[in-house]
Scaffold this motif. Structure first.
Motif, mmCIF file in Angstrom:
data_model
loop_
_atom_site.group_PDB
_atom_site.id
_atom_site.type_symbol
_atom_site.label_atom_id
_atom_site.label_comp_id
_atom_site.label_asym_id
_atom_site.label_seq_id
_atom_site.Cartn_x
_atom_site.Cartn_y
_atom_site.Cartn_z
ATOM 1 N N LEU A 174 44.393 51.276 44.530
ATOM 2 C CA LEU A 174 44.285 50.088 45.262
ATOM 3 C C LEU A 174 45.172 50.425 46.890
ATOM 4 O O LEU A 174 46.199 51.162 46.829
ATOM 5 C CB LEU A 174 44.908 48.800 45.008
ATOM 6 N N PRO A 175 44.244 50.093 47.969
ATOM 7 C CA PRO A 175 44.854 50.790 49.293
ATOM 8 C C PRO A 175 45.811 49.404 49.476
ATOM 9 O O PRO A 175 46.138 48.326 49.169
ATOM 10 C CB PRO A 175 43.729 50.595 50.216
ATOM 11 N N HIS A 176 46.811 49.856 50.443
ATOM 12 C CA HIS A 176 47.753 49.060 51.293
ATOM 13 C C HIS A 176 48.447 48.245 49.953
ATOM 14 O O HIS A 176 48.903 47.155 49.891
ATOM 15 C CB HIS A 176 46.955 47.737 51.782
ATOM 16 N N SER A 177 49.221 49.199 48.840
ATOM 17 C CA SER A 177 49.827 48.845 47.990
ATOM 18 C C SER A 177 51.271 49.126 48.380
ATOM 19 O O SER A 177 51.702 50.011 49.029
ATOM 20 C CB SER A 177 49.664 49.343 46.593
ATOM 21 N N LYS A 178 52.423 48.557 47.650
ATOM 22 C CA LYS A 178 53.755 48.584 47.925
ATOM 23 C C LYS A 178 54.217 50.080 47.398
ATOM 24 O O LYS A 178 53.304 50.577 46.542
ATOM 25 C CB LYS A 178 54.605 47.578 47.299
ATOM 26 N N ARG A 185 35.780 40.465 36.807
ATOM 27 C CA ARG A 185 34.394 40.255 36.160
ATOM 28 C C ARG A 185 33.443 39.726 37.387
ATOM 29 O O ARG A 185 32.193 39.747 37.533
ATOM 30 C CB ARG A 185 34.208 39.257 35.086
ATOM 31 N N ARG A 186 34.166 38.593 38.170
ATOM 32 C CA ARG A 186 33.161 38.178 39.336
ATOM 33 C C ARG A 186 33.081 39.065 40.512
ATOM 34 O O ARG A 186 32.341 38.783 41.285
ATOM 35 C CB ARG A 186 34.023 36.864 39.886
ATOM 36 N N GLY A 187 33.586 40.340 40.341
ATOM 37 C CA GLY A 187 33.281 41.090 41.470
ATOM 38 C C GLY A 187 34.654 40.926 42.705
ATOM 39 O O GLY A 187 34.192 41.657 43.823
ATOM 40 N N VAL A 188 35.514 40.228 42.449
ATOM 41 C CA VAL A 188 36.573 40.044 43.539
ATOM 42 C C VAL A 188 37.331 41.239 43.725
ATOM 43 O O VAL A 188 37.975 41.707 42.666
ATOM 44 C CB VAL A 188 37.183 38.653 43.323
ATOM 45 N N VAL A 189 37.376 41.852 44.914
ATOM 46 C CA VAL A 189 38.018 43.007 45.078
ATOM 47 C C VAL A 189 39.817 42.654 44.988
ATOM 48 O O VAL A 189 40.111 41.800 45.848
ATOM 49 C CB VAL A 189 37.956 43.584 46.255
ATOM 50 N N GLY A 190 40.249 42.927 43.965
ATOM 51 C CA GLY A 190 41.772 42.376 43.760
ATOM 52 C C GLY A 190 42.579 43.488 44.771
ATOM 53 O O GLY A 190 42.416 44.581 45.190
ATOM 54 N N THR A 191 43.931 42.599 44.857
ATOM 55 C CA THR A 191 44.823 43.283 45.874
ATOM 56 C C THR A 191 45.818 43.779 45.217
ATOM 57 O O THR A 191 46.169 43.265 44.032
ATOM 58 C CB THR A 191 45.112 42.538 46.870
ATOM 59 N N ALA A 192 46.877 44.413 45.731
ATOM 60 C CA ALA A 192 47.904 45.129 44.957
ATOM 61 C C ALA A 192 48.996 43.661 44.519
ATOM 62 O O ALA A 192 49.494 43.912 43.432
ATOM 63 C CB ALA A 192 48.660 46.076 45.876
ATOM 64 N N SER A 193 49.105 42.765 45.341
ATOM 65 C CA SER A 193 49.981 41.863 45.110
ATOM 66 C C SER A 193 49.516 40.995 43.594
ATOM 67 O O SER A 193 50.454 40.499 43.133
ATOM 68 C CB SER A 193 49.984 40.893 46.267
ATOM 69 N N VAL A 194 48.323 40.660 43.690
ATOM 70 C CA VAL A 194 47.714 40.230 42.208
ATOM 71 C C VAL A 194 48.246 40.994 41.085
ATOM 72 O O VAL A 194 48.793 40.494 40.108
ATOM 73 C CB VAL A 194 46.278 40.001 42.431
ATOM 74 N N TYR A 195 48.065 42.093 41.033
ATOM 75 C CA TYR A 195 48.337 43.090 39.838
ATOM 76 C C TYR A 195 49.898 43.484 39.902
ATOM 77 O O TYR A 195 50.352 43.247 38.718
ATOM 78 C CB TYR A 195 47.715 44.479 40.111
ATOM 79 N N TYR A 196 50.728 43.148 41.018
ATOM 80 C CA TYR A 196 52.109 43.260 41.003
ATOM 81 C C TYR A 196 52.548 41.846 40.367
ATOM 82 O O TYR A 196 53.613 42.060 39.392
ATOM 83 C CB TYR A 196 52.511 43.197 42.226
#
Length: 853
Positions: free
Chosen positions: A473-477, A437-448
């Motif tokens: 997402l880019p650069h994900s495992k 909601r804040r617009g922070v671009v999440g990385t794959a590590s957060v969702y993992y």
């Protein structure tokens, strides 16, 4: 024969010289006084003007006349060739006239004389017939057959000779086109084999580069080696260049700072400390703020908090007066740590869990007037998370939001992990939604992290939705690693059905790799699902596996050491010893070594179940590898050979145990024999005691303890003193072989002294035991292993045992109201009733049979 001398005109033509008097007169007419400087400049300009005129005339004339100097050079060359030809004719005439006389060197062979005549009669090579095709053939010959001649020499590019045109000369002194090419070739050669200053080829390569090794060149060389990860050659280059006399006083602080950065990227903290201490000893390369930052970041990443605090103290101290090249006694370079250094301190507190260091850092920041940034708050949260201070994690997160610092995805990763460990799953999901909601671009590590949190709490279907977001997402495992992590998380939470469901869902997205197979084998093995583990293991070992497409690499599912280890544990848990032997054979034939800490208890259980050959094969394999077998190997083999009435071998085995770096007390021997009384009778123990009396037993504490234990069990009045105060290594250790659940020796408490003379005697004696054991051994070729016949009857093992149970239940002596009580367990988290394990079934069955008998 006389030659007519040709007069040589050695005087050169007089060069053009302008008329100075005429120039002075012309200057005076224009009101300019002719000073020497003006006259010298005008003279140079006139000479240049004259040369341009001559060049223009010669370019316009197709056949320009030769100058006097050129004509003189031609005459001299012609005269030289004339003299040379006349001299050759004269020497040949003298040689032909004196053929019958004994002249020259009689010991020389005729072939060498003919070769010399052929060489003397050849014409002079002037380079007109040299062809590029021949040079390329010669180059190919050296590359294929004569590469040893040019060992590690520079090889030019294929198109290098064509860049300079037809008339380009391959001058060894000008083999590179520019400085950039020389640096590129030098970096490639040094990084190809990690050549350092200790290698004799290093100096030759450095000198062949033709570089002067200036500051800018060294920076490019070190940076190029750093990009290739070759930190050792980078250190060697700096050490060799600044170790020479001509450049010993030309050291550069920037080069050493660049070297610190390269060592930091490759995680070499000890080398960073060595280079930094070297910089502190010389005033010319004394570290500045950039060097302190680079060293601090490296030490922080390595978790070296003490060394980092010493570095901060060093920043605030004045330089020593004994350092080299100190020109001014009042020179002072005192620095204060900045935000980068303090963040490095927080990073060093993470692995050591020094949560109090966070408050020290913030206190120092307030004193210095520095404002914490987002990295400071994020590292503080990480320290509190690793220390278990979850309330402080949320407190620092609130401070970060109040300070106005931009929230980053890595901060939310720490927050999700904190909620996970607190058991607040809904709050973790809400934190990720707040991030979006804040617009922070999440990385794959957060969702993992969130997906693992959900799987650990039996919410794997929600985790699959999170995985769909990760795929975008880019650069994900890779998905294989992601799903394997989810299965492990569910296994840690105790949700077996969820692990299987995730594994089945994984096949719709990607193909499982060998890591996933190993994880599922552990899941099946720990939960008594042997049939599924066996099926999965067979799919992994099959060449045309279901998970391997025809065009892909079949070795991606090749079983590794962990695959065989997991399957051995699963087979041992289910008491499927036939399949256990099949897996062990496959592991041995694949070339994987035995891990004593993992497999010793499994092999002992297999030996008790009748697979004695596996224990003996493992014993022989360890001896061939030069290792001392685990104490359980010795005790189990002693029980085996005693049960087989091979008392001579038993005595030899006891003597071997006496020199091992462990000791067994009398109580431990007694417990061992009482535990195996169903395999050893009193008659066998008496014969073993007599064998010890009759043989030349070693006077060691283990043997004496065995003798006293046998005397107490057999009630014998015989006594023989085996005891002697002997110590193996530095200290003798008394260890029980039956400590713990696995009934094994404590490996951590065992003192291994493989290099001692006693240990060598253990290996020699045990090798003798191994050589005498010819009856039961493991097959040593692939032809001896039959995939179908090696475990035909293992699938009906449990049915046969259950049939025995049924016969016992309907026997006349049994009570009709008495039932076989099976222990049942219920997991409150998964709300599922777990079936009893194979061990529990077997123990219950043994108790029932003993009661009936």
């Amino acid at each position: 024969m006389e030659t007519r001398p040709v007069p040589l005109q050695l005087s050169a033509p007089k060069p053009f010289e302008p008329n100075i008097d005429k120039i002075k007169h012309k200057l005076l007419q224009h009101g300019v006084f002719p000073t020497p400087k003006i006259l010298r400049n005008i003279r140079k300009k006139e000479i240049q003007k004259h040369k341009r005129k001559l060049a223009k005339i010669q370019s316009n004339d197709p056949n320009p006349p030769l100058t006097e100097s050129q004509q003189q050079a031609l005459d001299e060359e012609e005269h030289f060739h004339t003299l040379k030809r006349e001299y050759k004719h004269f020497t040949r005439a003298i040689t032909a006239k004196n053929d019958n006389e004994l002249i020259g060197k009689p010991w020389e062979r005729i072939e060498r004389i003919k070769f010399r005549e052929l060489a003397s009669g050849s014409k002079e090579f002037v380079g007109h017939n040299l062809k590029k095709e021949n040079l390329r053939e010669l180059k190919q010959m050296f590359e294929e057959d004569l590469n040893w001649v040019l060992d590690n020499d520079i090889q030019l590019d294929d198109d290098y000779g064509s860049l300079g045109g037809e008339n380009r000369e391959l001058d060894p002194a000008k083999r590179w086109r520019s400085e950039a090419d020389a640096i590129r070739v030098l970096v490639d050669r040094l990084s190809a084999r990690e050549i350092t200053v200790k290698n004799w080829k290093f100096v030759r390569i450095m000198k062949q580069s033709g570089l002067q090794f200036t500051e800018s060149q060294l920076l490019k060389i070190v940076e190029g080696l750093g990009r290739k990860g070759s930190w050792r050659p980078a250190m060697s280059v700096v050490e060799w260049v600044y170790g020479r006399k001509e450049q010993r006083d030309l050291k550069s602080r920037f080069v050493y700072t660049k070297l610190l950065s390269i060592l930091g990227k490759t995680r070499r903290p000890q080398e960073v400390l060595d280079i930094f201490n070297l910089m502190l000893e010389d005033c010319v390369i004394y570290p500045d703020m950039a060097a302190y930052r680079s060293a601090a970041v490296t030490l922080g990443q390595a978790g070296l908090l003490k060394e980092l605090m010493k570095l901060i103290e060093r920043m605030r101290q004045k330089p020593s007066k004994r350092i080299k090249n100190l020109r001014s006694r009042n020179w002072d370079l005192v620095l204060e740590p900045d935000l980068v250094v303090y963040n490095a301190v927080l990073n060093a507190c993470v692995p050591s869990h020094q949560w109090k260091g966070v408050f020290w850092v913030f206190k120092q920041l307030r004193k210095s007037g520095l404002k914490p940034n987002g990295a400071t708050y994020g590292l503080a949260m990480e320290v509190m998370l690793q220390s278990g201070k979850y309330d402080l994690v949320h407190e620092f997160f609130s401070k970060m939001k109040r300070s106005g610092e931009a929230l980053r995805a890595i901060t939310y990763k720490v927050l999700v992990r904190a909620f996970w460990e607190e058991g607040k799953i809904n709050e973790a999901v809400q934190a990720v939604r707040d991030m979006e909601r804040r617009g922070v671009v999440g990385t794959a590590s957060v969702y993992y992290e969130l997906a693992c949190c959900l799987c650990n709490n039996c919410r794997w279907e929600e985790a699959m939705v999170v995985v769909e977001k990760m795929k975008q997402l880019p650069h994900s495992k890779p998905l294989e690693i992601t799903f394997t992590g989810l299965i492990i998380s569910s296994m840690d939470g105790g949700h077996v059905d969820e692990c299987i469901a995730i594994f089945q869902r994984m096949k719709d997205h990607c193909k499982p790799n060998i890591g996933t197979i190993n994880t599922m084998l552990k899941v099946y093995g720990k939960n008594d699902m042997f049939s599924k583990a066996k099926e999965l293991f067979e799919e992994a070992t099959r060449a045309n596996s279901y998970y391997t497409s025809p065009g892909s690499d079949a070795t991606s599912l090749k079983p590794d050491e962990y695959t065989y280890s997991s399957m051995l544990e699963a087979s041992a848990r289910a008491h499927q010893w036939e399949f256990f032997e099949y897996v062990y054979k496959g592991m041995a034939l694949s070339g994987y070594q035995l891990d004593q800490t993992k497999h010793v208890s499994l092999l002992v259980e297999a030996s008790k179940a009748g697979k004695c050959n596996l224990l003996e094969h493992a014993f022989d394999t360890l001896l061939e590898a030069g290792e001392i077998p685990h104490p359980l190997f010795f005790t189990e083999m002693l029980i085996q050979v005693t049960a087989q009435s091979n008392y001579e071998k038993a005595a030899t085995l006891v003597n071997t145990m006496a020199y091992a770096p462990f000791q067994i007390s009398e109580r431990q021997w007694t417990e061992l024999f009482e535990k195996n009384k169903d395999r050893l009778g009193r008659d066998s123990l008496e014969k073993l005691l007599n064998a010890l009396y009759n043989c030349d037993a070693t006077s060691e504490i283990t043997v004496s303890n065995l003798s006293r234990s046998l005397q107490s069990l057999c009630g014998s009045g015989k006594e023989k003193d085996f005891s002697r105060p002997t110590f193996i290594g530095s200290q003798a250790t008394d260890i029980s072989p039956f400590d713990g659940n696995n009934e094994g020796f404590d490996v951590d408490r065992t003192e291994n002294v493989p290099s001692s003379p006693a240990s060598m005697m253990v290996l020699e004696s045990a090798t003798y035991i191994s050589s005498n054991n010819q009856q039961s051994s493991l097959c040593t070729s692939v032809d001896d292993v039959d995939d179908d016949a090696s475990y035909d009857g293992y699938s009906d093992y449990l049915e046969n045992e259950l049939s025995i149970l049924n016969l016992n239940e309907v026997s006349e002596d049994s009570d009709d109201d008495e039932e076989l009580q099976m222990p049942m367990s219920k997991d409150s988290d998964s709300h599922e009733v777990k079936l009893p394990s194979a061990n529990e079934i077997l123990e219950t069955w043994k108790k029932s049979r003993n009661k009936d008998w």
